[in-house]
Enzyme design. Structure first.
Site, short mmCIF file in Angstrom:
data_model
loop_
_atom_site.label_atom_id
_atom_site.label_comp_id
_atom_site.label_asym_id
_atom_site.label_seq_id
_atom_site.Cartn_x
_atom_site.Cartn_y
_atom_site.Cartn_z
N GLY A 8 52.83 -85.48 55.36
CA GLY A 8 53.71 -85.38 56.54
C GLY A 8 55.12 -84.99 56.15
O GLY A 8 56.10 -85.43 56.76
N LEU A 10 56.98 -82.40 56.40
CA LEU A 10 57.89 -81.58 57.22
C LEU A 10 58.50 -82.38 58.38
O LEU A 10 59.25 -81.84 59.18
CB LEU A 10 57.16 -80.35 57.76
CG LEU A 10 56.88 -79.28 56.70
CD1 LEU A 10 55.92 -78.22 57.25
CD2 LEU A 10 58.18 -78.61 56.24
N GLY A 11 58.21 -83.66 58.46
CA GLY A 11 58.74 -84.48 59.55
C GLY A 11 60.18 -84.92 59.32
O GLY A 11 60.83 -84.49 58.37
N ASP A 34 51.76 -80.95 54.37
CA ASP A 34 51.80 -81.22 55.81
C ASP A 34 50.63 -80.47 56.46
O ASP A 34 50.06 -79.54 55.88
CB ASP A 34 53.13 -80.77 56.43
CG ASP A 34 53.45 -81.51 57.74
OD1 ASP A 34 54.38 -82.34 57.74
OD2 ASP A 34 52.76 -81.26 58.75
N ARG A 36 50.95 -78.55 58.91
CA ARG A 36 51.45 -77.24 59.34
C ARG A 36 52.41 -76.72 58.28
O ARG A 36 52.86 -77.48 57.41
CB ARG A 36 52.19 -77.38 60.67
CG ARG A 36 53.38 -78.32 60.55
CD ARG A 36 53.92 -78.78 61.90
NE ARG A 36 54.81 -79.91 61.73
CZ ARG A 36 56.12 -79.84 61.60
NH1 ARG A 36 56.74 -78.66 61.61
NH2 ARG A 36 56.87 -80.91 61.43
N TYR A 141 50.69 -97.96 68.53
CA TYR A 141 51.48 -97.74 67.31
C TYR A 141 51.68 -99.06 66.57
O TYR A 141 51.51 -99.13 65.35
CB TYR A 141 52.83 -97.14 67.72
CG TYR A 141 53.76 -96.79 66.59
CD1 TYR A 141 53.50 -95.72 65.74
CD2 TYR A 141 54.95 -97.50 66.40
CE1 TYR A 141 54.39 -95.36 64.73
CE2 TYR A 141 55.84 -97.15 65.40
CZ TYR A 141 55.56 -96.09 64.57
OH TYR A 141 56.45 -95.75 63.58
N LYS A 145 50.48 -100.20 62.90
CA LYS A 145 51.42 -100.58 61.84
C LYS A 145 51.08 -101.95 61.25
O LYS A 145 51.13 -102.13 60.03
CB LYS A 145 52.87 -100.54 62.36
CG LYS A 145 53.40 -99.11 62.59
CD LYS A 145 53.35 -98.28 61.31
CE LYS A 145 53.99 -96.91 61.49
NZ LYS A 145 53.73 -96.03 60.33
#
Ligand code: NAD
Length: 315
Positions: A8, A10-11, A34, A36, A141, A145
């Site tokens: 992840g 590119l977040g 990532d 993308r 969420y 977590k």
């Protein structure tokens, strides 16, 4: 940490963390991945691979090929989006985490993944929320977590995997826009301040939540990962925070720099309900005692820096 895989990447967090890690450990030592691709500099300044974290075989192949010894697992669906797409959230947040833990177990890697203040719930004490307390969240969420924290502890106790985590508050930054969290307003308000000079908040006045500036979050990740394992009583995950603020407090800090700034409200009941289930302020004593956590930026210092950096971009 020597050879690090980041998912992840590119977040909001990853795009800055990879830059910081490459400065410290060397560009070739940090493999950014990532789902993308993008034109972001981290896709060019060192190794970058397309990776869907729900694909366990692909994750294992990349981790093995680069001989990584550390996995920093960031890919996830954030709180507001997860509430809209709970099934996708479960599959990505739990499936991706399980794959990342298994790859780390098979290759003997050190492991980090962030938890969140979303791991607390309505029955958690809201003020000065302790490190060890009731965690009965009522959002997908939050369920992800808490489950993630328990799973990481399980891998530590069962397999001796060196798992570590932080319960991040809302993170404020100017490089990459946030990805669908409940505290996104606290980033948008700064963008609005330097562009239109006014902002309409979807979070209500008097809704206090914990926040932290991105440079402090990056330092916290690295300091925790470099901490002496024998000093850690807790692992998954540490409360960390720099400030507890509501929209009015941020607007007042912005007005110190931009006196004409206007704040309006149009409360979004869905995101407000998530905010109402979270603590007002969490206690970071365990992080301070066990590995020396320290946040350099308070609201005033963060606001000055945010407005300065965003202002430079808009001239
Ligand atoms: P983000 O939404 O900005 O970035 C997530 C990245 O994951 C994106 O680049 C996205 O393309 C990628 N991704 C999505 N699905 C993927 C998949 N299947 N495979 C691989 N990559 C995929 O998120 P962020 O703000 O950088 O958060 C990173 C982590 O930190 C998450 O676990 C989040 O819950 C946690 N966290 C963030 C905050 C915050 O304020 N940003 C606060 C608390 C916890």
């Amino acid at each position: 940490m020597d050879k690090i895989l980041v998912t992840g990447a590119l977040g909001q967090i990853g795009s800055e963390l990879v830059v910081r890690l490459r400065e410290i450990y060397g560009a070739d030592h940090v493999v950014a991945t990532d789902l993308r691709s993008s034109a972001h500099e981290i896709t060019r300044s060192g190794p970058f691979e397309l990776l869907d974290v729900t694909n366990d075989k692909a994750m294992f192949e990349i981790a093995k090929r680069y001989q990584v010894d550390t996995v920093i697992h960031l890919a996830a669906l954030l709180s507001a989006t997860a509430e809209e797409k709970p099934l996708l959230a479960w599959n990505l947040n739990m499936g991706g985490l399980m794959n990342a833990l298994e790859v780390s177990r098979e290759l003997g890697c050190q492991f980090f993944t962030p938890s969140s203040i979303g791991a607390f719930g309505p029955s958690t004490p809201k003020d000065n929320t302790p490190q060890d307390t009731i965690q009965r969240p009522n959002t997908m969420y939050g369920v992800n977590k808490v489950s993630g924290e328990l799973l990481c502890d399980y891998y530590f106790h069962k397999y001796g995997l060196d798992t570590r985590g932080l319960r991040f508050p809302g993170l404020i930054s100017y490089m990459t826009p946030p990805g669908g969290g409940t505290t996104d307003y606290a980033v948008e308000i700064y963008y609005a301040a330097v562009t239109t000079g006014r902002y309409t908040s979807y979070i209500a006045k008097d809704s206090n939540m914990d926040m932290m500036y991105m440079p402090d979050a990056l330092t916290a990740i690295i300091d925790l990962m470099e901490a002496d394992s024998s000093k850690l009583t807790h692992r998954n995950s540490f409360n960390v925070t720099a400030m507890s603020v509501d929209p009015e407090a941020i607007a007042a800090a912005i007005r110190e720099e931009i006196p004409t700034f206007i704040l309006d409200y149009d409360v979004d009941p869905k995101r407000q309900a998530i905010a109402d289930s979270w603590p007002h302020s969490i206690d970071a004593t365990a992080a301070k005692m066990e590995w020396g956590f320290h946040a350099r930026y308070d609201l005033k210092a963060m606001t000055k820096d945010m407005l300065c950096k965003l202002g430079e971009r808009h001239v």
